[in-house]
Design an enzyme around this catalytic site. Structure first.
Site, PDB file in Angstrom:
ATOM      1  CG  ASN A 279     -99.446   8.689  36.296  1.00 10.44           C
ATOM      2  OD1 ASN A 279     -98.992   8.693  37.440  1.00 10.44           O
ATOM      3  ND2 ASN A 279    -100.431   7.899  35.928  1.00 10.44           N
TER       4      ASN A 279
ATOM      5  CE1 TYR B 201     -85.367  27.245  52.057  1.00  5.89           C
ATOM      6  CE2 TYR B 201     -85.410  25.442  53.650  1.00  5.89           C
ATOM      7  CZ  TYR B 201     -85.197  26.780  53.351  1.00  5.89           C
ATOM      8  OH  TYR B 201     -84.813  27.642  54.342  1.00  5.89           O
TER       9      TYR B 201
ATOM     10  CB  SER C  44     -93.075   4.857  42.396  1.00  8.74           C
ATOM     11  OG  SER C  44     -94.365   4.630  41.883  1.00  8.74           O
TER      12      SER C  44
ATOM     13  N   GLY D 138    -121.002  46.326  71.462  1.00  9.16           N
ATOM     14  CA  GLY D 138    -119.975  45.537  70.770  1.00  9.16           C
ATOM     15  C   GLY D 138    -119.985  44.070  71.141  1.00  9.16           C
ATOM     16  CG  ASP D 139    -120.966  43.108  75.123  1.00 10.37           C
ATOM     17  OD1 ASP D 139    -121.898  43.809  74.675  1.00 10.37           O
ATOM     18  OD2 ASP D 139    -120.660  43.072  76.330  1.00 10.37           O
TER      19      ASP D 139
ATOM     20  CE1 TYR E 260     -94.524  20.607  49.393  1.00 12.66           C
ATOM     21  CE2 TYR E 260     -92.250  20.411  48.647  1.00 12.66           C
ATOM     22  CZ  TYR E 260     -93.322  21.197  49.058  1.00 12.66           C
ATOM     23  OH  TYR E 260     -93.190  22.549  49.112  1.00 12.66           O
TER      24      TYR E 260
ATOM     25  NE  ARG F 242    -119.162  38.543  84.059  1.00  9.07           N
ATOM     26  CZ  ARG F 242    -120.463  38.577  83.753  1.00  9.07           C
ATOM     27  NH1 ARG F 242    -121.180  37.475  83.823  1.00  9.07           N
ATOM     28  NH2 ARG F 242    -121.026  39.699  83.354  1.00  9.07           N
TER      29      ARG F 242
END
Ligand code: UD1
Ligand code: CA
Length: 456
Positions: free
Chosen positions: A375, A385, A403, A101-102, A364, A15
């Protein structure tokens, strides 16, 4: 007492409508069977025997614990047959306890009286009174009140079906006698199965007394047969965990909207807002505050850290007094020293960030070592990568990165360096100087914007 515990876990759990064996479905982030094993071990039984059948290899692989005696039941011929398979490995003088077990939330304190009774030579079963007893085996009594038998619903008369005292399934008995009764079982019943419950009538015939121990903790004895019951039990489990947290001195703004799927170690005066999901091993220091909708997995959070709304944190160590989020993502192997600020839409992976450094907006940072007092300006990306390999970026103490800078790894920005906004840095940057890579700005005087052609 020499206690042997048998856990039945061979059934498919049709079930559940699942490819995963039922006992591996997670409750609070761990397989149902793992919860049952916890309780079995807490009972300090000598040996634990788990009867498996459906998905046996998958079940064994999911629980590689070396203290388990696995017992194979090739065909699920009934609960009595399942227990009989395990009896071969159990010493005659032991007391046997049967668990499931259940049925994951059964408590040690509920089972102890059963084991104790059985160690004195009686058969002990755990019963409960249910408003709706349908589906369960019913307990039958002699005129003097003693238990005479258990009848399964499918074999019961309408009058027996009206009985509200049910068999929870938990049973304890002296091993030698249990083995004898099991050997004598037959499957002449509505389901054509060897019923464990039939040992009760045999015990009575043998003159062994049967002691019924009643529990009113229905949550503990509720089995899981379908996903609805799984969801109900999950909420019960989470409610228990929330209560334990509250008792331990953690503020949960709404205990109904808190999920702990693993282990939480928390200091004093921790405050957790709504919809926190904590997974694996999580450590929260004193006075940590967690905002709404935060997921934390396998991480350590230092004292006085503020985690604002909607952060996802995995495999990270966060130093004391840091402020994270809102909307920050810390990925595995991230270590932040104390007093760091990690702001919105910042992703950090496999990096160390030094004390007091700030990465506040839209960045990132991956495979990077960031010094102290650094900063990192909005929109800075470490290009770690190259399409084939990952490379490291090293940023010294007191560096200021303007920035929208790209740091193309491998690259090092030396101590105290300043990088002008909008730079693409491909070579090492010297200490204490301004470095920038930027097309010179020009202005074209007299230039005209294009205009729309007239229609027609
Ligand atoms: C059983 C009891 C019933 C009780 C109910 C409580 C019997 C005959 N009936 O009924 O009196 O009210 O539990 O939940 O015992 N299993 C095996 N191998 C088998 C058969 C079952 O490992 O050959 C395992 C199942 O995976 C399950 C457990 O034993 O975990 C119980 O079996 P199930 O068929 O669900 O028994 P119930 O009909 O619920
Ligand atoms: Ca069942």
């Amino acid at each position: 007492m020499n206690l042997s515990i048998i856990i039945l876990a061979a059934g498919q759990g049709t079930r559940m409508n699942s490819a995963l064996p039922k006992v591996l479905h997670p409750l609070g982030g761990r397989p149902l069977l793992a919860h049952v094993l916890d309780t079995a071990r807490a009972l300090d039984g000598n040996d634990i025997h788990v009867v498996i059948g459906y998905g046996a290899e998958q079940v064994r692989a999911a629980l590689p614990d070396s203290d388990i005696h696995w017992v194979m039941q090739e065909q699920q011929l009934g609960t009595g047959h399942a227990v009989a398979q395990a009896m071969h490995g159990i010493a005659k003088e032991n007391t046997v306890l049967v668990m499931y077990g259940d049925i994951p939330l059964i408590g040690k304190e509920t089972l102890e009286p059963l084991c104790h009774s059985a160690s004195q030579g009686v058969v002990a079963l755990l019963s409960a009174e249910l408003d709706d007893p349908s589906g369960y085996g019913r307990i039958l009594h002699h005129a003097d009140g003693s238990i005479s038998d258990i009848v399964e619903e499918k074999d019961a008369t309408p009058k027996q079906r009206a009985i509200r005292e049910i068999n929870t399934g938990f049973l304890a008995a002296p091993a030698a006698r249990l083995r004898g009764w099991l050997d004598a079982l037959d499957n002449n019943n509505a389901q054509g199965e060897f019923y464990l419950t039939d040992v009760i009538a045999r015990a009575v015939t043998d003159g062994t007394s049967v002691r019924g121990i009643t529990t009113d903790n229905i949550t503990e004895v509720m089995g899981i047969n379908d996903r609805k019951q799984l969801a109900v039990q999950e909420r019960c489990y989470q409610q228990r965990q929330a209560e334990a947290c509250l008792q331990a001195g953690i503020t949960l703004i709404d205990p109904a909207r808190f999920d702990l799927r693993g282990r939480l170690d928390a200091g004093q005066d921790v405050v957790i807002d709504i919809n926190a999901v904590l997974e694996g091993q999580v450590m929260l220091g004193d006075r940590v505050t967690i905002g709404p909708n935060v997921t934390i997995r396998n991480s350590t959070v230092g004292a006085d850290v503020e985690i604002l709304a909607n952060c996802v944190i995995e495999g990270a160590v966060i130093g004391a007094g840091s402020r994270i989020g809102p909307f920050a993502r810390l990925r595995p192997d991230t270590t932040l020293a104390s007093a760091t600020h990690i702001g919105n839409f910042v992703e950090i992976k496999k990096s160390e960030v030094g004390e007091g450094s700030k990465i506040n907006h839209l960045s990132y940072v991956g495979d990077t070592t960031v010094g102290r007092g650094v900063n990192i300006g909005a929109g800075t990306i470490t290009c770690n990568y190259d399409g084939a390999n990952k490379h490291r970026t090293i940023i010294g103490d007191d560096v200021f990165i303007g920035s929208d800078t790209q740091l193309v790894a491998p690259v090092e920005v030396k101590e105290g360096a300043t990088i002008g906004a909008g730079s693409t840095i491909t070579r090492d940057v010297p200490a204490h100087e301004l470095t920038l890579s930027r097309a010179p700005q020009e202005t074209r005087s007299g230039w005209k914007r294009p205009v729309k052609k007239p229609k027609g």
